[in-house]
Design a protein around this motif. Structure first.
Motif, mmCIF file in Angstrom:
data_model
loop_
_atom_site.group_PDB
_atom_site.id
_atom_site.type_symbol
_atom_site.label_atom_id
_atom_site.label_comp_id
_atom_site.label_asym_id
_atom_site.label_seq_id
_atom_site.Cartn_x
_atom_site.Cartn_y
_atom_site.Cartn_z
ATOM 1 N N TYR A 44 -13.281 16.714 -119.398
ATOM 2 C CA TYR A 44 -12.305 17.725 -120.026
ATOM 3 C C TYR A 44 -12.132 17.788 -121.833
ATOM 4 N N GLY A 45 -11.930 18.149 -122.151
ATOM 5 C CA GLY A 45 -11.768 18.165 -123.609
ATOM 6 C C GLY A 45 -10.865 17.588 -123.991
ATOM 7 N N ASN A 46 -10.115 17.013 -123.347
ATOM 8 C CA ASN A 46 -8.769 16.386 -123.998
ATOM 9 C C ASN A 46 -9.308 14.976 -124.635
ATOM 10 N N ASP A 95 -14.297 22.126 -121.050
ATOM 11 C CA ASP A 95 -14.864 21.493 -123.081
ATOM 12 C C ASP A 95 -13.218 21.789 -123.621
ATOM 13 N N ARG A 96 -12.593 21.715 -122.256
ATOM 14 C CA ARG A 96 -11.280 22.562 -123.683
ATOM 15 C C ARG A 96 -9.990 21.447 -123.326
ATOM 16 N N PRO A 97 -8.649 21.035 -123.814
ATOM 17 C CA PRO A 97 -7.618 20.029 -123.400
ATOM 18 C C PRO A 97 -6.757 20.272 -122.052
ATOM 19 N N GLU A 102 -3.434 26.355 -119.812
ATOM 20 C CA GLU A 102 -3.769 26.741 -121.578
ATOM 21 C C GLU A 102 -2.398 25.285 -121.727
ATOM 22 N N THR A 103 -2.708 24.144 -122.392
ATOM 23 C CA THR A 103 -1.946 23.835 -122.855
ATOM 24 C C THR A 103 -0.502 24.344 -123.565
ATOM 25 N N PHE A 109 -5.893 29.250 -116.130
ATOM 26 C CA PHE A 109 -7.648 29.215 -116.872
ATOM 27 C C PHE A 109 -7.736 30.369 -115.140
ATOM 28 N N ARG A 115 -14.847 27.354 -112.814
ATOM 29 C CA ARG A 115 -14.907 25.762 -113.125
ATOM 30 C C ARG A 115 -15.130 24.734 -111.695
#
Length: 478
Positions: A44-46, A95-97, A102-103, A109, A115
């Motif tokens: 993940y993009g976290n 590659d997203r938080p 969605e945060t 999503f 995914r």
């Protein structure tokens, strides 16, 4: 014995709920027993992923329907988790938080199916390339539940179809349901197997996994029994697959959840210093919330969701707050936006007695377990539950509804050798009565002083559960 765990969550890398805690702990305890267990999860993009280094160990190009996607398998470097952690990097997918949504908005999503399907395809491509393949592939929840179908039915994976698959159901209310047209995105398979993917005229990931895996496990014996009666439409399937199903109670990582070494709480304590430790941690919470220290403190930690019974809490808490009952109530959680509004209203109405932090805060969660007198869990559905075990590790008395894993881990004080407060019916009246029992117990200094070391001494570690998993794995390999 080599075990590869696949999961959407793994603590501390990415966590939404108890799934992360289980996947972050079980492999550690398996490795302590000389089982080579590792974890594979999305990259993940976290912040956690950004703050750690990874080495690429495999690169591939795999099909997703008529298209192709590139991916990398990467291994965590210098990450002391007690097991190897691998991640799959798929540009544009993970590659997203957010993990599932969605945060900022909380909306799921739009490409959820793509995914997790691409993740599972990439995972199997990697396994197929290995010279030392896993003896067992252990899948967790519906996000990974198409893997048993693909490994056994897709032409692409015929060479590894003999690897046994385990599917652990952490929460059967969530199936991963999509339009049947999505089946076209899977690697080629004989059309006669299409029915394995379908349930109630939809593509149902969890149903497909239940049908195709070698072994089904759930996170408590009582929950295993309940699934044939309550699983959001899969009751008949769970009943039909009982011969390959078993319930193994989750444990907790006692290295992380230990009041004697916990760096996240105001004052560490053990069996010999319970009174001082609980008081110091309650003081810290009371300062944060603006509470009067002398009143009993009842807390709730968890998702504000239907299955957690969180919709019962506003009315339940208001019963005590409006009567000016001398009690403090603290809540930590996030979820349903309407519940957010109701708890914010209680914040404004009763600032001296009620405090809600509508957020995910791991540090505060530890402090709440350490400083509260009681923890309430009014769940409609609770496959296992970990919060009640964490609470007892810190000498906090659980107030729970008698269902699923809560039933397996909390014995009512009115029963022989009991140590908690339970109620059966999911009603406001039953929950209210349970809280009154807690307030009555709080007035009995000697009884509660004797109770706290008892619940702290209960063994909810992964030791016994890890042994049960090893027996299950061994039977499959044989």
């Amino acid at each position: 014995m080599n075990i590869l765990h696949l999961s959407a969550e793994c603590y501390p890398a990415a966590k939404v709920g108890g799934l992360a805690d289980v996947v972050g702990a079980l492999p550690k305890y398996l490795n302590k027993r000389k089982v080579n267990a590792s974890v594979l999860m999305p990259k993940y993009g976290n912040e956690w992923m950004k703050n750690h280094s990874f080495e690429t160990v495999y690169e591939g190009n795999a099909p997703l329907g008529e298209n192709k996607f590139k991916f990398k398998i990467q291994k965590g470097e210098n990450i002391a988790l007690g097991y190897p952690l691998y991640v799959i990097d798929i540009p544009g997918r993970f590659d997203r938080p957010g993990i599932y949504s969605e945060t900022e908005t909380g909306c799921s999503f739009d490409d959820t199916f793509e995914r997790f399907l691409s993740f599972q395809i990439a995972a199997l491509d990697w396994v197929k390339s290995m010279s030392d393949q896993p003896d067992i592939i252990h899948c967790h929840d519906h996000h990974m539940a198409l893997l048993p179908f693909m490994i056994s039915r897709s032409n692409r994976y015929q060479l590894i179809a003999q690897i046994p698959t385990v599917l652990t159901v952490h929460h059967a209310q969530y199936h991963g349901r999509f339009e049947l047209q999505k089946t076209a995105l899977l690697p080629d398979f004989d059309s006669k197997h299409r029915g394995l993917l379908e349930w109630d005229r939809q593509l149902n990931c969890l149903a497909a996994g239940l049908k195709c895996c070698w072994q089904i496990s759930t996170v408590s014996p009582s929950y295993m029994q309940q699934l044939s009666e309550q699983s959001n439409g899969l009751e008949w399937l769970f009943e039909n697959e009982q011969q390959k199903s078993r319930g193994i109670l989750n444990g907790i990582d006692t290295a992380v959840w230990d009041p004697d070494s916990d760096s996240l709480i105001a004052q560490q304590f053990n069996d010999d210093t319970i009174a001082e430790g609980k008081l110091a941690n309650k003081k810290a919470l009371s300062r944060r919330a603006g509470f009067d220290l002398q009143y009993p403190l009842i807390s709730y930690i968890g998702r504000l969701a239907h299955e957690k019974g969180a919709d019962l809490l506003p009315d339940l808490f208001a019963l005590f707050l409006s009567a000016k009952q001398p009690v403090n109530i603290l809540l930590l959680g996030t979820g349903d936006r309407e519940l957010h509004n109701q708890f914010e209203k209680l914040n404004r109405q009763y600032p001296d007695y009620f405090h809600a932090e509508l957020d995910y805060n791991e540090t505060l969660a530890h402090q709440i377990y350490a400083g509260s007198d009681f923890l309430v869990m009014p769940s409609r559905v609770e496959p296992c539950g970990l919060n009640q075990m964490y609470a007892m590790q810190y000498g906090t008395v659980p107030i729970v509804r008698n269902t699923g894993g809560l039933k397996d881990t909390v014995i009512d004080l009115n029963q022989p050798d009991g140590y908690g407060i339970t109620f059966d019916e999911f009603t406001l009246e039953a929950a209210e009565q349970a809280l009154w029992r807690a307030l009555d117990l709080y007035q009995k200094d000697e009884q509660i002083a004797n109770l706290r070391p008892r619940i702290m001494g209960l063994d909810f570690s992964w030791n016994a559960s890890a042994n049960d998993y090893i027996k299950m794995y061994s039977a499959l390999i044989e």
